[in-house]
Design a protein around this motif. Structure first.
Motif, PDB file in Angstrom:
ATOM      1  N   LEU A 355      74.365  24.145  60.707  1.00 41.31           N
ATOM      2  CA  LEU A 355      75.040  24.774  61.263  1.00 41.31           C
ATOM      3  C   LEU A 355      76.162  25.132  61.261  1.00 41.31           C
ATOM      4  CD1 LEU A 355      74.543  28.269  62.422  1.00 41.31           C
ATOM      5  CD2 LEU A 355      73.675  26.492  64.876  1.00 41.31           C
ATOM      6  N   THR A 356      77.020  24.041  62.009  1.00 36.14           N
ATOM      7  CA  THR A 356      78.727  23.675  61.741  1.00 36.14           C
ATOM      8  C   THR A 356      79.485  24.131  60.597  1.00 36.14           C
ATOM      9  OG1 THR A 356      78.432  22.118  63.873  1.00 36.14           O
ATOM     10  CG2 THR A 356      80.786  22.262  62.523  1.00 36.14           C
ATOM     11  N   THR A 357      78.779  23.408  59.333  1.00 35.28           N
ATOM     12  CA  THR A 357      79.212  23.463  58.303  1.00 35.28           C
ATOM     13  C   THR A 357      79.204  24.975  57.657  1.00 35.28           C
ATOM     14  OG1 THR A 357      79.060  21.366  57.644  1.00 35.28           O
ATOM     15  CG2 THR A 357      79.357  22.323  56.200  1.00 35.28           C
ATOM     16  N   ALA A 358      78.307  25.359  57.986  1.00 39.67           N
ATOM     17  CA  ALA A 358      78.163  26.563  57.370  1.00 39.67           C
ATOM     18  C   ALA A 358      78.501  28.022  57.508  1.00 39.67           C
ATOM     19  CB  ALA A 358      76.281  26.988  57.740  1.00 39.67           C
ATOM     20  N   ILE A 359      79.139  28.239  59.011  1.00 40.30           N
ATOM     21  CA  ILE A 359      79.723  29.261  59.553  1.00 40.30           C
ATOM     22  C   ILE A 359      81.609  28.529  59.331  1.00 40.30           C
ATOM     23  CG2 ILE A 359      80.430  29.933  62.305  1.00 40.30           C
ATOM     24  CD1 ILE A 359      77.520  30.608  61.141  1.00 40.30           C
ATOM     25  N   GLY A 360      81.779  27.308  59.740  1.00 47.74           N
ATOM     26  CA  GLY A 360      82.097  26.955  59.851  1.00 47.74           C
ATOM     27  C   GLY A 360      83.011  27.184  58.250  1.00 47.74           C
ATOM     28  N   ALA A 361      82.248  26.903  57.221  1.00 45.26           N
ATOM     29  CA  ALA A 361      82.788  27.562  55.597  1.00 45.26           C
ATOM     30  C   ALA A 361      83.156  29.132  54.938  1.00 45.26           C
ATOM     31  CB  ALA A 361      82.020  27.203  54.300  1.00 45.26           C
ATOM     32  N   LEU A 362      82.361  29.930  55.643  1.00 42.18           N
ATOM     33  CA  LEU A 362      82.121  31.631  55.637  1.00 42.18           C
ATOM     34  C   LEU A 362      83.123  31.520  56.665  1.00 42.18           C
ATOM     35  CD1 LEU A 362      80.310  33.896  54.713  1.00 42.18           C
ATOM     36  CD2 LEU A 362      78.836  33.846  57.038  1.00 42.18           C
ATOM     37  N   VAL A 363      83.492  31.383  58.006  1.00 43.61           N
ATOM     38  CA  VAL A 363      84.937  31.567  58.596  1.00 43.61           C
ATOM     39  C   VAL A 363      85.992  32.005  57.439  1.00 43.61           C
ATOM     40  CG1 VAL A 363      85.772  31.954  61.118  1.00 43.61           C
ATOM     41  CG2 VAL A 363      82.937  32.341  60.995  1.00 43.61           C
ATOM     42  N   GLU A 364      86.189  30.698  57.322  1.00 45.49           N
ATOM     43  CA  GLU A 364      87.415  30.122  56.622  1.00 45.49           C
ATOM     44  C   GLU A 364      87.111  30.547  55.076  1.00 45.49           C
ATOM     45  OE1 GLU A 364      88.536  26.073  54.116  1.00 45.49           O
ATOM     46  OE2 GLU A 364      87.901  26.262  56.105  1.00 45.49           O
ATOM     47  N   ARG A 365      86.495  31.048  54.689  1.00 49.50           N
ATOM     48  CA  ARG A 365      86.647  31.336  53.434  1.00 49.50           C
ATOM     49  C   ARG A 365      87.102  33.150  53.113  1.00 49.50           C
ATOM     50  NH1 ARG A 365      84.726  30.961  47.969  1.00 49.50           N
ATOM     51  NH2 ARG A 365      84.712  28.512  48.766  1.00 49.50           N
ATOM     52  N   PHE A 366      85.678  33.743  54.380  1.00 48.84           N
ATOM     53  CA  PHE A 366      86.010  35.686  54.198  1.00 48.84           C
ATOM     54  C   PHE A 366      87.042  36.150  56.060  1.00 48.84           C
ATOM     55  CE2 PHE A 366      82.256  34.790  51.211  1.00 48.84           C
ATOM     56  CZ  PHE A 366      82.755  34.984  49.866  1.00 48.84           C
ATOM     57  N   PRO A 367      88.373  36.590  55.568  1.00 51.44           N
ATOM     58  CA  PRO A 367      88.605  36.792  56.877  1.00 51.44           C
ATOM     59  C   PRO A 367      87.978  38.177  57.131  1.00 51.44           C
ATOM     60  CG  PRO A 367      89.562  36.592  55.204  1.00 51.44           C
ATOM     61  CD  PRO A 367      89.035  36.148  54.749  1.00 51.44           C
ATOM     62  N   ASP A 368      87.334  39.496  56.425  1.00 53.70           N
ATOM     63  CA  ASP A 368      87.108  40.984  56.618  1.00 53.70           C
ATOM     64  C   ASP A 368      85.950  40.809  56.743  1.00 53.70           C
ATOM     65  OD1 ASP A 368      87.500  40.103  54.013  1.00 53.70           O
ATOM     66  OD2 ASP A 368      88.055  41.817  53.797  1.00 53.70           O
ATOM     67  N   LEU A 369      84.484  39.642  57.140  1.00 49.83           N
ATOM     68  CA  LEU A 369      83.537  39.444  57.048  1.00 49.83           C
ATOM     69  C   LEU A 369      83.114  40.636  58.267  1.00 49.83           C
ATOM     70  CD1 LEU A 369      81.289  37.913  55.332  1.00 49.83           C
ATOM     71  CD2 LEU A 369      80.383  36.884  57.659  1.00 49.83           C
ATOM     72  N   ALA A 370      81.571  41.415  57.405  1.00 46.60           N
ATOM     73  CA  ALA A 370      81.189  42.371  58.139  1.00 46.60           C
ATOM     74  C   ALA A 370      80.186  42.705  57.218  1.00 46.60           C
ATOM     75  CB  ALA A 370      82.254  44.241  57.557  1.00 46.60           C
ATOM     76  N   LEU A 371      78.919  43.642  58.795  1.00 50.09           N
ATOM     77  CA  LEU A 371      77.742  44.087  57.826  1.00 50.09           C
ATOM     78  C   LEU A 371      77.775  44.916  56.196  1.00 50.09           C
ATOM     79  CD1 LEU A 371      75.634  44.756  61.189  1.00 50.09           C
ATOM     80  CD2 LEU A 371      74.916  43.199  58.862  1.00 50.09           C
ATOM     81  N   GLY A 372      76.791  44.888  55.801  1.00 51.18           N
ATOM     82  CA  GLY A 372      77.089  45.752  54.565  1.00 51.18           C
ATOM     83  C   GLY A 372      76.223  46.741  55.048  1.00 51.18           C
ATOM     84  N   VAL A 373      75.595  47.160  55.789  1.00 53.22           N
ATOM     85  CA  VAL A 373      74.352  47.931  56.040  1.00 53.22           C
ATOM     86  C   VAL A 373      74.849  48.678  57.650  1.00 53.22           C
ATOM     87  CG1 VAL A 373      72.853  47.360  53.983  1.00 53.22           C
ATOM     88  CG2 VAL A 373      72.516  46.538  56.376  1.00 53.22           C
TER      89      VAL A 373
END
Length: 396
Positions: A355-373
């Motif tokens: 969980l730490t790795t998955a969230i950390g990598a995702l937040v670091e990679r996509f600064p404008d992450l948002a729901l698509g629906v």
């Protein structure tokens, strides 16, 4: 003693789980319901009662303590059913001791770099598209790759693992024989894999479990097969849902997402808050009262089934103030998302690492992450046992 309530399907557990839990904690913290298998059961919802019951040896996980007609459950062959989730001491103690000898902190830590590498590869694959279903593209393949690496499963069988697990977690009503076919396939696969590891051991957990001994004791064939099944199934199911639930929680709370992005050092504490806030395991593994047991002012008769509400316990205001608010600065230690007592999740360190790795990598990679629906279009798995999204469309 409170009068037992008439069994109730409690449909709100599917449509509004946390609102339903809050009502139950106030009005009927130990409530007789209709369980997922269609038989009557008791649901315990307050944190203090759930924590106490998890460590209470008067509640057994051994199905032999169930009174006739009080539990149906899913039928597994002995070679898959002889695992720690169905055992009390001393058998549970013996097997867990052997597992702990092989499933060390050093082994889990050795997975940190491979898990991060897998996370980066999965994000690389979707980055150019600008959108993805994070369950199918990220939350599901990450833990299945990890558990296969851990057990030493060949890469060409990993697609099978995903299909098998999905078939058991969310059975297709149009294919009533699929679950039984899946069990047969998994049993055959594990039997062959264990035989191969015995002949040609590798540097993997399954090989070490085959070799594990304690004062001359070792795991039997059914115990090995069912343990491999348990590690695979639990290691995949819980991690998929934890990752998806955590990402959705952040998207619903942009202030907390911004705070985490600004200070990644918060991540270890944030992981505990994610598990408290939206646990993947709605209930603990079912218990059976060995004798009449009074809990929360209600007496559960001997032999009846009890479900301990892990998800409800995480939202109990008597333990976690303002519990419906995601707060990454909160001290969420003591949550029960991974259990408590002798059945505390043996894979908890791995769950935290993933969980730490998955969230950390995702937040670091996509600064404008948002729901698509729109959030109203999100759909949850049709299960009272496990809380997880069927899909999580996002844009970036």
């Amino acid at each position: 003693m409170a009068t037992p309530a008439k069994p109730d399907h409690l449909d709100g557990l599917m449509t509004d789980p946390y609102g339903t839990y809050a009502q139950l904690r106030r009005t009927a913290p130990v409530r007789r319901i209709t369980g997922p298998d269609g038989t009557p059961a008791w649901l315990v919802t307050r944190y203090a009662d759930v924590r106490a019951a998890l460590a209470d040896q008067r509640f057994s996980v051994d199905k032999r303590h169930a009174s006739p007609g009080s539990y149906r459950g899913f039928s597994l062959p002995p070679a898959l059913d002889a695992n720690m989730l169905n055992m009390d001491p001393p058998d549970h103690t013996r097997i867990r001791r052997l597992v702990v000898k092989a499933f060390t902190k050093q082994r889990v830590e050795s997975l940190r770099a491979p898990v991060r590498r897998t996370a980066d590869e999965l994000l690389d694959a979707v980055e150019g598209a600008g959108r993805a279903d994070l369950v199918a593209a990220y939350a599901a393949p990450l833990p299945i790759t990890t558990i296969c690496d851990l057990l030493g499963v060949p890469a060409d069988h990993r697609r099978d693992f995903t299909d098998w697990t999905d078939a058991l977690i969310a059975p297709d009503p149009a294919k009533p024989d699929r679950a039984k076919e899946t069990v047969v396939a998994m049993l055959g696969f594990y039997t062959a894999l264990i035989a191969e590891k015995r002949e040609r051991p590798g540097e993997d957990l399954l090989s070490d479990l085959i070799a594990a001994r304690d004062d001359g004791d070792r795991l039997g064939e059914d115990e090995l097969t069912s343990l491999a099944f348990l590690l695979h199934f639990a290691g995949y199911e819980n991690a998929v849902q934890l990752i998806g639930n955590a990402v959705l929680a952040l998207l619903r709370h942009p202030d907390q997402l911004a705070a985490l992005r600004a200070d990644p050092a918060r991540l270890p504490g944030a992981v505990e808050e994610f598990m408290r806030y939206d646990a993947s395991a709605v209930f603990s593994i079912r218990r059976f009262a060995r004798e009449d047991v009074t809990i929360g002012g209600v007496t559960v008769p001997a032999g009846e089934t009890v479900f301990l509400g892990l998800g409800s316990a995480g939202r109990d205001p008597d333990r976690f103030p303002d519990p419906d608010r995601l707060d990454l600065t909160r001290d969420a230690s003591g949550h029960l998302a991974l259990g408590h007592g002798i059945h505390h999740c043996v894979g908890a360190p791995l769950a935290r690492l993933e969980l730490t790795t998955a969230i950390g990598a995702l937040v670091e990679r996509f600064p404008d992450l948002a729901l698509g629906v729109p959030e109203s279009e999100l759909r949850w798995r049709p299960s009272m046992r496990a809380r997880g999204l069927l899909a999580l469309p996002v844009v970036f």
